[in-house]
Design an enzyme around this catalytic site. Structure first.
Site, PDB file in Angstrom:
ATOM      1  N   GLU A 290       0.842  -1.190   0.000  1.00 16.01           N
ATOM      2  CA  GLU A 290       0.000   0.000   0.000  1.00 16.01           C
ATOM      3  C   GLU A 290       0.878   1.242   0.000  1.00 16.01           C
ATOM      4  OE1 GLU A 290      -2.712   2.104   3.366  1.00 16.01           O
ATOM      5  OE2 GLU A 290      -3.178   0.005   2.953  1.00 16.01           O
TER       6      GLU A 290
ATOM      7  N   ASP B  11       0.055   5.447   0.256  1.00 15.91           N
ATOM      8  CA  ASP B  11      -1.093   6.335   0.363  1.00 15.91           C
ATOM      9  C   ASP B  11      -0.817   7.725   0.905  1.00 15.91           C
ATOM     10  OD1 ASP B  11      -1.003   6.052   3.207  1.00 15.91           O
ATOM     11  OD2 ASP B  11      -2.410   4.403   3.132  1.00 15.91           O
TER      12      ASP B  11
ATOM     13  N   GLU C 131      -3.058  10.397   3.212  1.00 17.34           N
ATOM     14  CA  GLU C 131      -4.228  10.486   4.083  1.00 17.34           C
ATOM     15  C   GLU C 131      -4.287  11.904   4.645  1.00 17.34           C
ATOM     16  OE1 GLU C 131      -3.609   7.474   7.065  1.00 17.34           O
ATOM     17  OE2 GLU C 131      -4.011   5.847   5.664  1.00 17.34           O
TER      18      GLU C 131
END
Length: 178
Positions: free
Chosen positions: A21, A23, A25
């Site tokens: 993953e 990412d 955020e």
């Protein structure tokens, strides 16, 4: 002052118990406080590679460009063309690097007021729902994964990404049990 939703995320993610993953955020905050952009890299199901950045602007006031450049050497996170983080491939030193699993693009809103809003001190103000995320000029310059290898498919937007291109997603309340 009002508390905003726990987390909005844009991520690349694989599936399974040893997922990869990458990412961005956006952590919830109180009105007037600086916005915190949280980045993370998971590889083989292991995370703990978070870094947080105070944004130099209000990301809710206008559209901005958030980019992830991911290649075999490094992952570079950028905001409006400015690199803010580089995660180098250090597999040769035993540090897992996402390099062997296909990933999809996901976008989500979720209530994370148990940790994302001042460490859980500030709770989501549900009277401000629905919470929305909007997208403009979405583009994915990606590779297609097939049989353990990938081939580049430049300038093509995947079907899942097309579904959110120029659209708005909203979330009005948490699911039962969470």
């Amino acid at each position: 002052m009002c508390a905003l939703l726990g987390v909005y995320a844009l991520q690349l993610s694989s599936k399974g118990s040893t997922w990869d993953e990458i990412d961005f955020e956006f952590l919830g905050n109180l009105s007037g406080d600086p916005y915190i952009l949280h980045t993370n890299v998971f590889s083989q199901g292991k995370g703990n590679r978070e870094q947080q950045f105070y944004l130099w602007f209000d990301p809710t006031a206008d559209f901005h460009t958030y980019s992830i450049l991911w290649n075999p050497q490094r992952i570079i996170f950028s905001v409006d063309g400015t690199p803010i983080r580089e995660f180098k491939n250090a597999e040769s030193s035993g540090v897992p690097f996402p390099s062997s699993q296909p990933m999809r693009i996901y976008s989500s809103l979720w209530n994370a007021d148990d940790w994302a809003t001042r460490g859980g001190l500030v709770k989501t103000d549900w009277s401000r729902a629905p919470f929305t995320a909007s997208y403009r000029n979405f583009d994915a310059d990606a590779c297609i994964w097939s049989s353990g290898s990938s081939s580049r498919l430049a300038g093509t937007t995947p079907p899942r990404a097309m579904a959110v291109l120029g659209s708005r997603r909203s979330w009005t309340r948490p699911a039962k049990g969470g």
